[in-house]
Design an enzyme around this catalytic site. Structure first.
Site, PDB file in Angstrom:
ATOM      1  N   ARG A  68       0.996  -1.204  -0.036  1.00  0.00           N
ATOM      2  CA  ARG A  68      -0.048  -0.021  -0.060  1.00  0.00           C
ATOM      3  C   ARG A  68       0.827   1.196   0.097  1.00  0.00           C
ATOM      4  NH1 ARG A  68      -2.138   2.281   4.228  1.00  0.00           N
ATOM      5  NH2 ARG A  68      -2.302   0.337   5.518  1.00  0.00           N
TER       6      ARG A  68
ATOM      7  N   TYR B 132     -17.244  14.568 -15.059  1.00  0.00           N
ATOM      8  CA  TYR B 132     -17.497  13.273 -14.881  1.00  0.00           C
ATOM      9  C   TYR B 132     -18.613  13.056 -13.943  1.00  0.00           C
ATOM     10  CZ  TYR B 132     -17.184   8.179 -14.809  1.00  0.00           C
ATOM     11  OH  TYR B 132     -17.260   6.852 -14.704  1.00  0.00           O
TER      12      TYR B 132
ATOM     13  N   ASP C 220      -8.367  16.929 -15.699  1.00  0.00           N
ATOM     14  CA  ASP C 220      -8.775  15.621 -15.945  1.00  0.00           C
ATOM     15  C   ASP C 220      -8.571  15.210 -17.556  1.00  0.00           C
ATOM     16  OD1 ASP C 220     -10.027  12.896 -16.677  1.00  0.00           O
ATOM     17  OD2 ASP C 220     -11.606  13.216 -15.294  1.00  0.00           O
TER      18      ASP C 220
ATOM     19  N   LYS D 152      -9.321   4.005 -19.145  1.00  0.00           N
ATOM     20  CA  LYS D 152     -10.136   4.332 -20.544  1.00  0.00           C
ATOM     21  C   LYS D 152      -8.700   3.927 -21.543  1.00  0.00           C
ATOM     22  CE  LYS D 152     -13.533   5.384 -18.121  1.00  0.00           C
ATOM     23  NZ  LYS D 152     -13.923   6.604 -17.710  1.00  0.00           N
TER      24      LYS D 152
HETATM   25  C1  PLP Z   1     -14.049   6.935 -16.497  1.00  0.00           C
HETATM   26  C2  PLP Z   1     -14.006   8.534 -15.796  1.00  0.00           C
HETATM   27  C3  PLP Z   1     -13.665   8.699 -14.732  1.00  0.00           C
HETATM   28  C4  PLP Z   1     -13.593   7.782 -13.501  1.00  0.00           C
HETATM   29  O1  PLP Z   1     -12.678   6.822 -13.779  1.00  0.00           O
HETATM   30  P1  PLP Z   1     -12.892   5.476 -13.077  1.00  0.00           P
HETATM   31  O2  PLP Z   1     -11.744   4.452 -13.858  1.00  0.00           O
HETATM   32  O3  PLP Z   1     -14.325   4.695 -13.730  1.00  0.00           O
HETATM   33  O4  PLP Z   1     -13.021   5.381 -11.486  1.00  0.00           O
HETATM   34  C5  PLP Z   1     -13.026  10.290 -14.391  1.00  0.00           C
HETATM   35  N1  PLP Z   1     -13.082  11.077 -15.216  1.00  0.00           N
HETATM   36  C6  PLP Z   1     -13.230  10.734 -16.776  1.00  0.00           C
HETATM   37  C7  PLP Z   1     -13.486  11.851 -17.799  1.00  0.00           C
HETATM   38  C8  PLP Z   1     -13.931   9.668 -17.197  1.00  0.00           C
HETATM   39  O5  PLP Z   1     -14.256   9.194 -18.161  1.00  0.00           O
END
Ligand code: PLP
Length: 394
Positions: free
Chosen positions: A59, A112, A184, A209
């Site tokens: 961790r 998001y 982000d 993603k």
């Molecule tokens: C999917 C997504 C998140 C969250 O990510 P997870 O891996 O599902 O927790 C945050 N920001 C954006 C733009 C996303 O597409």
């Protein structure tokens, strides 16, 4: 002339991984271990007090995760990186490190859904205020900066309307008011957009993603100045605990090797699909940053290398017809998420944005007729063939 460093594409493959420390293993090994033995009690003490560097407990640090963290820091051009068990673990660790009760965060509209949910929870439970605004001008931002504002948080482009935020403009406002700018960068990956090079302070990803890219892992990544990352590591990561598993780090290291070629193909396929969609009489209001008539086309060209792999469009008809179109698809998968090899389609009004009140949704342009595609890596002709036959059935 000798170049300072290799290109981004090459660094995605080789990066900062030091094979000499791992028996020459071509790919980074997976250290699937929870803890690390000390050679002596004294060594354990030295590790804990920080007199000796080395691993203690996964961790707090793990060599496979560490390899990934160094790689993403290098690719985003930042001092240090840190990995999380999900994109949301990354978002929450960053926001909770930046604010305390009584503070305020200024956020770009359309972030998001779960980021929005987190902001709401932080407000209700911890008295951390926020404003969600369309960050379209310096004046718009300025009018909402308060004495207790502690960060500017943006996402660009946003889902599913592809609206962009001018990173340079927000960075200028951040510098003027001494506020860290968090971006982000999930929709672009470091290959298409480099917020730190523009002057942002912190960049984060849902690595689930494009970075993972194969639809087989949930993960998050953050890059920023060492001081901030260390703070996160010792507080909102260590004590809340959203750490990445070694196997998932290993999958991301594997995914990163092909990020550049995958992104090129995602972008090319999307561009081809855009051309086809434009010609179809049942399709209207296509939203795609690569459309020369898109209202932020110039901004997209300024801050993105290519236009990305996401495209939204409306069909002539009703919600039921939009759903019928999805049901008629034979190859394209009905699923949320994005950035996978498979082309995915979703219906924002009833899926990702179902919780947004209808009136708000309409204002954002998320109608019942709107569909969003995450364009995959298949042959573009096959993607279009499937989509076209489904459109023709409504
Ligand atoms: C999917 C997504 C998140 C969250 O990510 P997870 O891996 O599902 O927790 C945050 N920001 C954006 C733009 C996303 O597409």
């Amino acid at each position: 002339m000798e170049r300072k460093s290799k290109s981004l594409e090459t660094r995605m493959i080789h990066g900062t991984y030091d094979r000499s420390r791992h028996y020459g293993s071509l790919t980074p090994p997976m250290y699937q271990t929870s803890t690390f033995s000390f050679e002596s009690a004294e060594q354990g003490e030295a590790r804990f007090v920080g007199n000796e560097s080395g691993y203690i407990y996964s961790r707090l640090g793990n060599p496979t995760v560490d390899t990934l963290e160094k790689k993403i820091a290098d690719l985003e051009g930042g001092e240090e990186g840190i990995a999380f068990s999900s994109g949301m673990a990354a978002v929450s660790a960053v926001l909770l490190a930046l604010v305390k009760s009584g503070d305020h965060i200024l956020v770009s509209e359309g972030v998001y859904g779960c980021t929005f949910g987190l902001l709401k929870m932080m407000k209700e439970k911890f008295n951390v205020d926020y404003d969600l605004i369309r960050m379209e001008s310096e004046e718009a931002i300025l009018s909402k900066i308060k004495p207790n504002t502690k960060a500017l948080y943006i996402e660009t482009p946003i889902n599913p309307t592809m609206k962009l935020v001018d990173i340079e403009m927000v960075v200028n406002m951040g510098k003027q008011h001494n506020l860290p700018v968090v971006v982000d960068n999930t929709f672009c990956s470091p290959y298409l957009q480099q917020p730190l090079a523009i002057g942002a302070d912190i960049v984060l990803h849902s690595a689930t993603k494009y970075i993972g890219g194969h639809g087989d892992v949930i993960a998050g990544l953050v890059v920023g100045k060492s001081e901030f990352i260390q703070e996160v590591r010792m507080t909102t990561q260590k004590d809340i605990g959203g750490v990445l598993a070694p196997f998932d780090a290993w999958l991301l290291l594997r995914g990163l090797k092909t990020l550049a070629i995958r992104m090129d193909r995602h972008c090319e396929n999307t561009e081809k699909l855009f051309e086809k969609l434009q010609e179809h009489p049942k399709v209207k209001n296509i939203v795609y940053p690569g459309d020369p008539s898109f209202h932020q086309y110039d901004l997209a060209k300024k801050q993105m290398k290519h236009f990305g792999g996401l495209i939204s469009f409306e069909i002539e008809g009703t919600k039921e017809m939009a759903q019928k179109l999805m049901n008629e698809l034979t190859m394209i998968q009905v699923a949320v998420s994005l950035g996978d090899a498979e082309t995915l389609i979703q219906h924002p009004a009833t899926m990702t944005h179902a919780v947004v009140p209808e009136e708000e949704r309409e204002k954002m342009g998320i109608t019942d007729q709107l569909l969003r595609l995450s364009v995959g890596l298949e042959c573009p002709d096959d993607i279009w063939e499937d989509l076209e036959q489904a459109i023709n059935k409504i």
